[in-house]
Design a protein around this motif. Structure first.
Motif, PDB file in Angstrom:
ATOM      1  N   ALA A 166       0.833  -1.210   0.000  1.00  0.00           N
ATOM      2  CA  ALA A 166       0.000   0.000   0.000  1.00  0.00           C
ATOM      3  C   ALA A 166       0.864   1.254   0.000  1.00  0.00           C
ATOM      4  O   ALA A 166       0.466   2.275  -0.543  1.00  0.00           O
ATOM      5  CB  ALA A 166      -0.914   0.000   1.220  1.00  0.00           C
ATOM      6  N   GLY A 167       2.038   1.173   0.591  1.00  0.00           N
ATOM      7  CA  GLY A 167       2.922   2.340   0.623  1.00  0.00           C
ATOM      8  C   GLY A 167       4.068   2.120   1.585  1.00  0.00           C
ATOM      9  O   GLY A 167       4.120   1.089   2.265  1.00  0.00           O
ATOM     10  N   TRP A 168       4.992   3.067   1.631  1.00  0.00           N
ATOM     11  CA  TRP A 168       6.093   2.977   2.603  1.00  0.00           C
ATOM     12  C   TRP A 168       6.604   4.369   2.897  1.00  0.00           C
ATOM     13  O   TRP A 168       6.404   5.305   2.133  1.00  0.00           O
ATOM     14  CB  TRP A 168       7.224   2.070   2.077  1.00  0.00           C
ATOM     15  N   ASP A 170      10.056   6.204   5.484  1.00  0.00           N
ATOM     16  CA  ASP A 170      11.474   5.915   5.729  1.00  0.00           C
ATOM     17  C   ASP A 170      11.695   4.688   6.589  1.00  0.00           C
ATOM     18  O   ASP A 170      12.783   4.119   6.598  1.00  0.00           O
ATOM     19  CB  ASP A 170      12.147   7.126   6.389  1.00  0.00           C
ATOM     20  N   LYS A 171      10.667   4.298   7.340  1.00  0.00           N
ATOM     21  CA  LYS A 171      10.843   3.169   8.243  1.00  0.00           C
ATOM     22  C   LYS A 171       9.881   2.021   7.959  1.00  0.00           C
ATOM     23  O   LYS A 171      10.275   0.863   7.974  1.00  0.00           O
ATOM     24  CB  LYS A 171      10.655   3.649   9.685  1.00  0.00           C
ATOM     25  N   TRP A 172       8.598   2.358   7.713  1.00  0.00           N
ATOM     26  CA  TRP A 172       7.578   1.317   7.643  1.00  0.00           C
ATOM     27  C   TRP A 172       7.162   1.026   6.210  1.00  0.00           C
ATOM     28  O   TRP A 172       7.148   1.899   5.367  1.00  0.00           O
ATOM     29  CB  TRP A 172       6.319   1.739   8.413  1.00  0.00           C
ATOM     30  N   ILE A 173       6.757  -0.233   6.025  1.00  0.00           N
ATOM     31  CA  ILE A 173       6.080  -0.584   4.775  1.00  0.00           C
ATOM     32  C   ILE A 173       4.707  -1.123   5.158  1.00  0.00           C
ATOM     33  O   ILE A 173       4.565  -1.828   6.164  1.00  0.00           O
ATOM     34  CB  ILE A 173       6.898  -1.578   3.918  1.00  0.00           C
ATOM     35  N   TYR A 174       3.700  -0.728   4.393  1.00  0.00           N
ATOM     36  CA  TYR A 174       2.322  -1.103   4.708  1.00  0.00           C
ATOM     37  C   TYR A 174       1.819  -2.080   3.658  1.00  0.00           C
ATOM     38  O   TYR A 174       1.994  -1.859   2.465  1.00  0.00           O
ATOM     39  CB  TYR A 174       1.433   0.129   4.721  1.00  0.00           C
ATOM     40  N   ARG A 228       1.540  -3.249   9.165  1.00  0.00           N
ATOM     41  CA  ARG A 228       2.729  -2.412   9.097  1.00  0.00           C
ATOM     42  C   ARG A 228       3.949  -3.249   9.468  1.00  0.00           C
ATOM     43  O   ARG A 228       3.933  -3.954  10.475  1.00  0.00           O
ATOM     44  CB  ARG A 228       2.541  -1.286  10.115  1.00  0.00           C
ATOM     45  N   TYR A 229       4.962  -3.188   8.652  1.00  0.00           N
ATOM     46  CA  TYR A 229       6.176  -3.978   8.871  1.00  0.00           C
ATOM     47  C   TYR A 229       7.388  -3.071   8.735  1.00  0.00           C
ATOM     48  O   TYR A 229       7.297  -1.981   8.179  1.00  0.00           O
ATOM     49  CB  TYR A 229       6.308  -5.073   7.815  1.00  0.00           C
ATOM     50  N   CYS A 230       8.527  -3.554   9.226  1.00  0.00           N
ATOM     51  CA  CYS A 230       9.757  -2.846   8.881  1.00  0.00           C
ATOM     52  C   CYS A 230      10.777  -3.896   8.439  1.00  0.00           C
ATOM     53  O   CYS A 230      10.528  -5.094   8.535  1.00  0.00           O
ATOM     54  CB  CYS A 230      10.265  -2.008  10.040  1.00  0.00           C
ATOM     55  N   CYS A 298      -2.741   5.250   4.819  1.00  0.00           N
ATOM     56  CA  CYS A 298      -2.072   4.395   5.813  1.00  0.00           C
ATOM     57  C   CYS A 298      -1.729   5.213   7.050  1.00  0.00           C
ATOM     58  O   CYS A 298      -1.884   4.749   8.178  1.00  0.00           O
ATOM     59  CB  CYS A 298      -0.792   3.808   5.241  1.00  0.00           C
ATOM     60  N   ARG A 299      -1.282   6.439   6.829  1.00  0.00           N
ATOM     61  CA  ARG A 299      -0.880   7.280   7.953  1.00  0.00           C
ATOM     62  C   ARG A 299      -2.097   7.660   8.799  1.00  0.00           C
ATOM     63  O   ARG A 299      -2.037   7.640  10.018  1.00  0.00           O
ATOM     64  CB  ARG A 299      -0.168   8.528   7.434  1.00  0.00           C
TER      65      ARG A 299
END
Ligand SMILES: *[C@@H]1O[C@H](CO)[C@@H](O)[C@H](O)[C@H]1NC(C)=O
Length: 310
Positions: A166-168, A170-174, A228-230, A298-299
């Motif tokens: 869905a997006g990312w 600087d830290k997280w990827i969704y 949400r992952y990193c 996402c935010r």
């Protein structure tokens, strides 16, 4: 006092079990009893010890085995990596069956089963997108998830989970995941839905909870999840754009070529550990517009939970 009651139990228990066994043996019911037990065990087989782990890890183990057996490892890596691909277009899906071990007493998929089964899709996402990163010791821990349950998935139905990026930032990827079913005959389902709607309009009795409709692709949506992952390498966090870039994602082969060169020289791990800070050109500008749009919602979604868990 425990003493006498324990000894009484040890005296009574064998007699009781003996009687029970004899009753089962001599009754005409004992066969049915064993059949019922065996059936129960069989349909719950996925909840036996280690079965979930096997289901989770088989994709990873399978890929590693094929890599170990392949004649040309470099070629195999390239063929199984998302070289010059668009991360937003790479959908990963997995099919499931809503067995009794995953369902609650109301006869539908239990809300906890969604999370359990999403993990299997996540492993598939890792295996089909992130192997070059994982081979350097990287992994993708889950940091949070939101589920919107729209309609139930009934017991014994087949369903599918589809995951998309869905997006990312600087830290997280969704990851955006959908739980869908495919009605046996979408035409029949559509007809039923139209009939219900017409009837509702005629009586002005518009139902509050309209049944979920069949979408143009023939699926019915039951649940959406945003997770949400990193990207981690030991204790270090690797920005998503770097992890995606070294795996080959991009407009053309530029990222893959650079990553393959580093892999050949044995410098890829150092690059992931922080070498990327001194290198330009890993920003994935070709996906910037879509990334921004995806991050917008996402935010919004994680705003509240972040305030609660700062
Ligand atoms: C990547 O490498 C291949 C093979 O070495 C080469 O043919 C191709 O032009 C390169 N592509 C880019 C975008 O650097």
């Amino acid at each position: 006092m425990p003493g006498p009651s324990v000894s009484k139990f040890t005296q009574v228990a064998p007699v009781a079990f003996g009687l029970l066994r004899r009753a089962l043996h001599f009754s005409s019911l004992y066969k049915q009893f064993y059949i019922i037990i065996a059936t129960l065990l069989f349909i719950n087989i996925r909840s036996f010890p280690l079965v979930w782990h096997v289901r989770l890890l088989r994709h990873l183990i399978g890929w590693n085995l094929r890599r170990a057996l392949s004649m040309d490892v470099t070629k195999y890596m390239e063929e199984t990596s998302p070289v010059a691909q668009d991360p937003f277009k790479k959908e990963v899906s997995h099919s499931y069956w809503a067995g009794p071990d995953d369902c609650d007493f109301l006869g539908h998929l239990s809300n906890s089963a969604y999370a359990k089964n999403l993990d299997i899709v996540r492993m598939k996402v890792c295996v089909s997108n992130l192997r070059p990163f994982m081979l350097q010791g990287g992994f993708m821990p889950l940091a949070g998830a939101d589920y919107a349950y729209l309609s139930e998935i009934p017991l014994f139905s087949y369903y599918e989970v589809r995951a998309n990026v869905a997006g990312w930032d600087d830290k997280w990827i969704y990851l955006y995941s959908e739980f869908v079913t495919r009605p046996q005959s979408s035409k029949a389902a559509k007809r039923l839905e139209i009939a219900t709607e017409t009837a509702a309009q005629m009586t002005l009795d518009v139902p509050k909870h309209k049944p979920r409709s069949v979408r143009p692709d023939g699926t019915v949506l039951h649940c959406v999840a945003i997770s949400r992952y990193c990207f981690k390498l030991g204790r270090l966090t690797v920005p998503p754009r770097i992890a995606l870039g070294v795996c080959g994602f991009g407009e053309d082969r530029t990222n893959w070529n650079r990553s393959a060169a580093m892999q050949a020289q044995g410098t890829l791990r150092r690059f992931l550990e922080g070498g990327w800070r001194d290198q330009k050109g890993w920003d994935l500008p070709e996906f910037e517009e879509q990334r921004r749009a995806g991050m917008e919602w996402c935010r919004q979604l994680t705003l509240g939970i972040n305030a609660a868990a700062p």
